[in-house]
Write a protein that holds these residues in place. Structure first.
Motif, PDB file in Angstrom:
ATOM      1  N   GLY A   1    -103.703  19.664 130.110  1.00 17.47           N
ATOM      2  CA  GLY A   1    -102.664  18.678 130.386  1.00 17.47           C
ATOM      3  C   GLY A   1    -103.193  17.258 130.304  1.00 17.47           C
ATOM      4  O   GLY A   1    -102.543  16.362 129.742  1.00 17.47           O
ATOM      5  N   ALA A   2    -104.377  17.026 130.854  1.00 17.92           N
ATOM      6  CA  ALA A   2    -104.973  15.693 130.810  1.00 17.92           C
ATOM      7  C   ALA A   2    -105.260  15.267 129.368  1.00 17.92           C
ATOM      8  O   ALA A   2    -104.998  14.126 128.978  1.00 17.92           O
ATOM      9  N   ALA A   3    -105.792  16.191 128.581  1.00 14.48           N
ATOM     10  CA  ALA A   3    -106.095  15.882 127.184  1.00 14.48           C
ATOM     11  C   ALA A   3    -104.831  15.562 126.403  1.00 14.48           C
ATOM     12  O   ALA A   3    -104.813  14.656 125.554  1.00 14.48           O
ATOM     13  N   TYR A   4    -103.748  16.284 126.702  1.00 11.68           N
ATOM     14  CA  TYR A   4    -102.490  16.053 125.984  1.00 11.68           C
ATOM     15  C   TYR A   4    -101.929  14.669 126.309  1.00 11.68           C
ATOM     16  O   TYR A   4    -101.477  13.949 125.409  1.00 11.68           O
ATOM     17  N   LEU A   5    -101.956  14.267 127.580  1.00 10.18           N
ATOM     18  CA  LEU A   5    -101.468  12.946 127.951  1.00 10.18           C
ATOM     19  C   LEU A   5    -102.318  11.844 127.304  1.00 10.18           C
ATOM     20  O   LEU A   5    -101.789  10.839 126.818  1.00 10.18           O
ATOM     21  N   CYS A   6    -103.633  12.029 127.296  1.00 11.08           N
ATOM     22  CA  CYS A   6    -104.515  11.051 126.653  1.00 11.08           C
ATOM     23  C   CYS A   6    -104.246  10.972 125.156  1.00 11.08           C
ATOM     24  O   CYS A   6    -104.271   9.887 124.560  1.00 11.08           O
TER      25      CYS A   6
END
Length: 209
Positions: free
Chosen positions: A79-84
């Protein structure tokens, strides 16, 4: 389930929806930078993603996921990678996501925003925690059919969320409509959106279960 318990859940859902989080930030940022249609599609995508969490909670998948630190960490980092990723895309775009006439995005762009909202919610482990931790608190074992009670509570919570979110989107889009008609300001709004997405990704990655 008693009416008192149900109304208490409704009140809790309203409060929780209004508490700022990554999903609300994503939705309102889309509305501010790109208008009501974009914000509404983000809200719809997030809402559909919430039904995935509801189905997983009912099936027991979320409970199993949260019982595994490794699985939780994988979901959190995804999820963090997708938002970044969304943030970097917005920052690297050469032009504003809205045109100089101030018209709102449509077609393929709207579909992309919908799916970005969907995956942003699905890949947020905190939403899974919400369903696993909160919903069972309002289940009445003596009323029978706990699955039906979970469905009722989950659908109620999601309906409350989409209603409130669409009102917030409409307000945010209306307040910033004039800003989006200025090409230079629109470009800076887009860049601010990119920075916010990256910040949200970093915040999600730093959170603990």
């Amino acid at each position: 389930m008693s009416m008192h318990a149900y109304l208490l859940f409704v009140a809790a859902s309203v409060v929780l929806v209004l508490v700022p989080g990554p999903d609300m930030a994503y939705m309102l940022t889309r509305a501010v930078a790109q208008g009501r249609r974009a914000g509404s599609m983000a809200a719809l995508g997030i809402n559909v993603g919430a039904y995935v969490h509801l189905a997983a909670a009912i099936a027991g998948i979320s409970a199993l996921l949260l019982a595994s630190a490794t699985a939780f960490a994988i979901l959190k980092w995804a999820g963090a990678a997708y938002l970044c990723y969304l943030g970097v895309r917005a920052l690297m775009s050469r032009g504003a996501l809205t045109d100089l006439t101030g018209s709102e995005v449509r077609g393929r762009s709207l579909r992309a925003i919908f799916w970005q909202g969907f995956w942003s919610d699905v890949l947020n482990p905190k939403v899974a925690i919400f369903y696993v931790a909160l919903l069972p608190q309002f289940i009445d074992p003596q009323a029978g059919n706990p699955t039906l009670q979970l469905v009722l509570l989950g659908v109620t919570g999601n309906m409350i969320a989409i209603g409130i979110n669409l009102v917030l989107v409409a307000g945010a889009a209306r307040l910033t409509g004039k800003l989006r008609r200025n090409g230079r300001i629109a470009l800076w709004l887009q860049r601010a959106m990119g920075v916010l997405f990256i910040a949200l990704g970093a915040r999600l990655a730093a959170q603990k279960a």
